[in-house]
Design a protein around this motif. Sequence first.
Motif, mmCIF file in Angstrom:
data_model
loop_
_atom_site.group_PDB
_atom_site.id
_atom_site.type_symbol
_atom_site.label_atom_id
_atom_site.label_comp_id
_atom_site.label_asym_id
_atom_site.label_seq_id
_atom_site.Cartn_x
_atom_site.Cartn_y
_atom_site.Cartn_z
ATOM 1 N N MET A 1 0.840 -1.172 0.000
ATOM 2 C CA MET A 1 0.000 0.000 0.000
ATOM 3 C C MET A 1 0.894 1.248 0.000
ATOM 4 O O MET A 1 1.817 1.366 0.777
ATOM 5 C CB MET A 1 -0.870 -0.038 1.251
ATOM 6 N N THR A 2 0.575 2.182 -0.877
ATOM 7 C CA THR A 2 1.369 3.397 -0.971
ATOM 8 C C THR A 2 0.629 4.560 -0.333
ATOM 9 O O THR A 2 -0.598 4.626 -0.352
ATOM 10 C CB THR A 2 1.695 3.750 -2.438
ATOM 11 N N ASP A 3 1.405 5.491 0.214
ATOM 12 C CA ASP A 3 0.848 6.683 0.834
ATOM 13 C C ASP A 3 0.514 7.686 -0.269
ATOM 14 O O ASP A 3 1.397 8.077 -1.030
ATOM 15 C CB ASP A 3 1.879 7.266 1.800
ATOM 16 N N PRO A 4 -0.750 8.132 -0.388
ATOM 17 C CA PRO A 4 -1.118 9.067 -1.457
ATOM 18 C C PRO A 4 -0.648 10.495 -1.202
ATOM 19 O O PRO A 4 -0.769 11.345 -2.065
ATOM 20 C CB PRO A 4 -2.648 8.995 -1.464
ATOM 21 N N THR A 5 -0.098 10.780 -0.023
ATOM 22 C CA THR A 5 0.362 12.123 0.296
ATOM 23 C C THR A 5 1.652 12.412 -0.472
ATOM 24 O O THR A 5 2.598 11.626 -0.409
ATOM 25 C CB THR A 5 0.629 12.259 1.810
ATOM 26 N N PRO A 6 1.704 13.524 -1.218
ATOM 27 C CA PRO A 6 2.946 13.865 -1.928
ATOM 28 C C PRO A 6 4.113 13.996 -0.954
ATOM 29 O O PRO A 6 3.952 14.461 0.170
ATOM 30 C CB PRO A 6 2.632 15.209 -2.584
ATOM 31 N N ALA A 7 5.296 13.593 -1.393
ATOM 32 C CA ALA A 7 6.486 13.594 -0.547
ATOM 33 C C ALA A 7 6.974 15.007 -0.237
ATOM 34 O O ALA A 7 7.515 15.258 0.828
ATOM 35 C CB ALA A 7 7.587 12.781 -1.213
ATOM 36 N N THR A 8 6.810 15.923 -1.164
ATOM 37 C CA THR A 8 7.318 17.287 -0.999
ATOM 38 C C THR A 8 6.305 18.269 -1.578
ATOM 39 O O THR A 8 5.433 17.885 -2.364
ATOM 40 C CB THR A 8 8.641 17.481 -1.778
ATOM 41 N N PRO A 9 6.432 19.542 -1.240
ATOM 42 C CA PRO A 9 5.580 20.538 -1.907
ATOM 43 C C PRO A 9 5.774 20.507 -3.426
ATOM 44 O O PRO A 9 4.811 20.711 -4.175
ATOM 45 C CB PRO A 9 6.037 21.865 -1.308
ATOM 46 N N TYR A 10 6.997 20.256 -3.881
ATOM 47 C CA TYR A 10 7.274 20.127 -5.319
ATOM 48 C C TYR A 10 6.322 19.104 -5.938
ATOM 49 O O TYR A 10 5.698 19.367 -6.973
ATOM 50 C CB TYR A 10 8.732 19.713 -5.502
ATOM 51 N N ASP A 11 6.197 17.946 -5.305
ATOM 52 C CA ASP A 11 5.289 16.908 -5.801
ATOM 53 C C ASP A 11 3.836 17.358 -5.694
ATOM 54 O O ASP A 11 3.039 17.129 -6.597
ATOM 55 C CB ASP A 11 5.480 15.613 -5.006
ATOM 56 N N ASP A 12 3.503 18.000 -4.584
ATOM 57 C CA ASP A 12 2.140 18.458 -4.352
ATOM 58 C C ASP A 12 1.693 19.451 -5.425
ATOM 59 O O ASP A 12 0.559 19.401 -5.903
ATOM 60 C CB ASP A 12 2.041 19.090 -2.959
ATOM 61 N N PHE A 13 2.581 20.360 -5.804
ATOM 62 C CA PHE A 13 2.235 21.343 -6.833
ATOM 63 C C PHE A 13 2.108 20.714 -8.220
ATOM 64 O O PHE A 13 1.442 21.261 -9.084
ATOM 65 C CB PHE A 13 3.283 22.458 -6.896
ATOM 66 N N GLY B 1 5.124 18.973 -9.649
ATOM 67 C CA GLY B 1 6.468 18.693 -10.148
ATOM 68 C C GLY B 1 6.916 19.626 -11.257
ATOM 69 O O GLY B 1 6.464 20.766 -11.372
ATOM 70 N N GLU B 2 7.825 19.116 -12.063
ATOM 71 C CA GLU B 2 8.447 19.915 -13.122
ATOM 72 C C GLU B 2 7.417 20.534 -14.062
ATOM 73 O O GLU B 2 7.569 21.693 -14.464
ATOM 74 C CB GLU B 2 9.425 19.049 -13.920
ATOM 75 N N ASP B 3 6.379 19.789 -14.416
ATOM 76 C CA ASP B 3 5.367 20.329 -15.331
ATOM 77 C C ASP B 3 4.717 21.591 -14.770
ATOM 78 O O ASP B 3 4.525 22.569 -15.490
ATOM 79 C CB ASP B 3 4.290 19.282 -15.635
ATOM 80 N N PHE B 4 4.385 21.564 -13.481
ATOM 81 C CA PHE B 4 3.772 22.741 -12.868
ATOM 82 C C PHE B 4 4.713 23.937 -12.917
ATOM 83 O O PHE B 4 4.327 25.035 -13.321
ATOM 84 C CB PHE B 4 3.367 22.472 -11.411
ATOM 85 N N PHE B 5 5.954 23.743 -12.482
ATOM 86 C CA PHE B 5 6.886 24.870 -12.425
ATOM 87 C C PHE B 5 7.219 25.388 -13.821
ATOM 88 O O PHE B 5 7.382 26.597 -14.004
ATOM 89 C CB PHE B 5 8.130 24.501 -11.617
ATOM 90 N N ALA B 6 7.260 24.513 -14.811
ATOM 91 C CA ALA B 6 7.484 24.959 -16.192
ATOM 92 C C ALA B 6 6.316 25.819 -16.668
ATOM 93 O O ALA B 6 6.519 26.858 -17.313
ATOM 94 C CB ALA B 6 7.674 23.759 -17.112
ATOM 95 N N ARG B 7 5.095 25.434 -16.336
ATOM 96 C CA ARG B 7 3.920 26.230 -16.731
ATOM 97 C C ARG B 7 3.903 27.582 -16.026
ATOM 98 O O ARG B 7 3.664 28.612 -16.648
ATOM 99 C CB ARG B 7 2.625 25.473 -16.428
ATOM 100 N N LEU B 8 4.142 27.570 -14.709
ATOM 101 C CA LEU B 8 4.122 28.809 -13.940
ATOM 102 C C LEU B 8 5.176 29.787 -14.448
ATOM 103 O O LEU B 8 4.869 30.945 -14.758
ATOM 104 C CB LEU B 8 4.369 28.522 -12.457
#
Length: 134
Positions: free
Chosen positions: A1-13, A15-22
């Motif tokens: 069973m995996t934890d659905p909580t993102p590991a970091t704010p980077y993951d929560d936002f 990741g790379e796709d989000f920051f590239a768009r922003l």
Amino acid sequence: MTDPTPATPYDDFGGEDFFARLVGAFYARVAVDPILRPMYPDEDLAAGQRRLQLFLEQYWGGPQTYSDERGHPRLRMRHNDFVIGAVERDRWLALMREALSEQNLTADQESRLWMYLLGAAFAMQNVPDEEPGR
């Protein structure tokens, strides 16, 4: 069973796709802005965009590429060559606010990111505001 909580704010936002768009949305505005665009040499706009994206990714818990390539961020020092007063600071914030509002974040995500960006913009200001009455 995996934890659905993102590991970091980077993951929560997102990741790379989000920051590239922003950062892409922000720099699309910078490219045509009469206040901020003159701060970038023509050949440096893409490089600045990449640096901001890498920095934000690292700050929020993503890859350490920024530090691997450029060393310690030292943001204040890296911005010393630019005149950053209230006008430039506020314009940077206005363009970033517009870019951020397009990203479809939750209210909590948007608030966390905005509070950081607000503090960072004020920290980069290196020309004092005019005293009242002047």
